[in-house]
Design a protein around this motif. Sequence first.
Motif: not given
Length: 437
Positions: A29-31, A414-418, A423-424
């Motif tokens: 889900e985070q991914f 911050m988690r989503t930003a990390a 991933i990029e």
Amino acid sequence: MTSLEKDTTVVVNRPAKSNATGMVENVLEQFNTAADIINLNPNIRRILSVTNNEIIIHFPAKMDNGDVQIFTGYRVQHNNALGPYKGGLRYHDTVDIDAAKALAMWMTWKTSLAGLPYGGAKGGIQINPKNYSQAELERITRRFTYALGENIGPEHDIPAPDVNTGAQTMAWIADTYMSTKSPSERSTHQHVVTGKPVGSGGLEGRDRATGYGVYLCIKLWAEKNNFPLKGKKYIVQGFGNVGYWAAYFMEQDGALMVGVQDAFASIYKEEGIGVKDLFNHINANEGSVQNFPGASEINKNEFFALDCDLIIPAALGNQITEENAGDVKAKLIAEGANGPTNVEGEKILLKKGVTIIPDILCNSGGVITSYFEWLQNRNGELWQLDEVMEKLEKKLGANFNDVDDAAKERNVDMRTAAYILAIERIEKAYVQRGIFP
């Protein structure tokens, strides 16, 4: 080797089960949240949503009394687009294929975010090491290493310490693996694992690197948010290597540790618990915080509700959930463990305005210094403690600033930003190289 002694090794290449729960569900889900934001190429999303290899090994080991027991070991290799697989081996009752899959995925994002030439892997043995003697653990470890065979290697998959494993475990693995090579090759395979004892090719400072990284992330966040650490109250879940060193450095800055929880007890002391005092108490009391002088023992379910400014969960995954997140009073959670906050719990915390420094950033000091050790062995060098800590602080500081900047720029947590940054980087590698054939 007789049929009785033969190891059974199963290597499969398959996607995660659709009904997988717990940590696998959390990491996916985070991914997917981050992948949606950046419109990740759907083909690359498919690749990153599954593991490359899942290795399950059933192997025998002889006990001190002469009996033979059968153990189950795991090694999951998630992705190696950026380099060799990298990740820890843990000895714990909770080790199973789903836990290893989730942890391997987190390692892929962690190494990518850190800018290291590694992919992600994880594994271990489903075992409670307290039930076995040192001699039995050595035989179990060596047999597991032998059974893994060429599934690990210094340029293929490089294990490291994790929960209930340490430098001694890595020394046994390195010795066993090197013994399978010809004499002329052995010296070039020392970096098959990292986290070894310093006298066996290990890196000075590796023992404190993860905990120091947790502290450093807290310090950097505090500096950016006018939150001086002196006098701030914090609690730590798990007082092993990560929890101890994080607390050690926090204490140097004047912060006050008021609560600690381990597998045996949860303790609280409003005036503060001395880090070294607790460390000495644990060593003298069979590894438990229980009965620490001057501290009150509280119900384990009330631990995260303690009145404090920040929390350092440094034990296992799925500890802060929808069941207890609403009780959290802290302003900051610094994830020393992998996956300590589940998705539903995080939603509650973010809605309350709690900041979470995510695991793939916060506890990455360990894998960063693992890379340093790998380089040290590979190049035949010897790095000094001051040099190691300086390099770690520079690397982790730059990573923290990148995540903080991305969170503000995209208006995300911050988690989503990390995840976006991690991933990029992998997406770029796939786009540039293409998909064989």
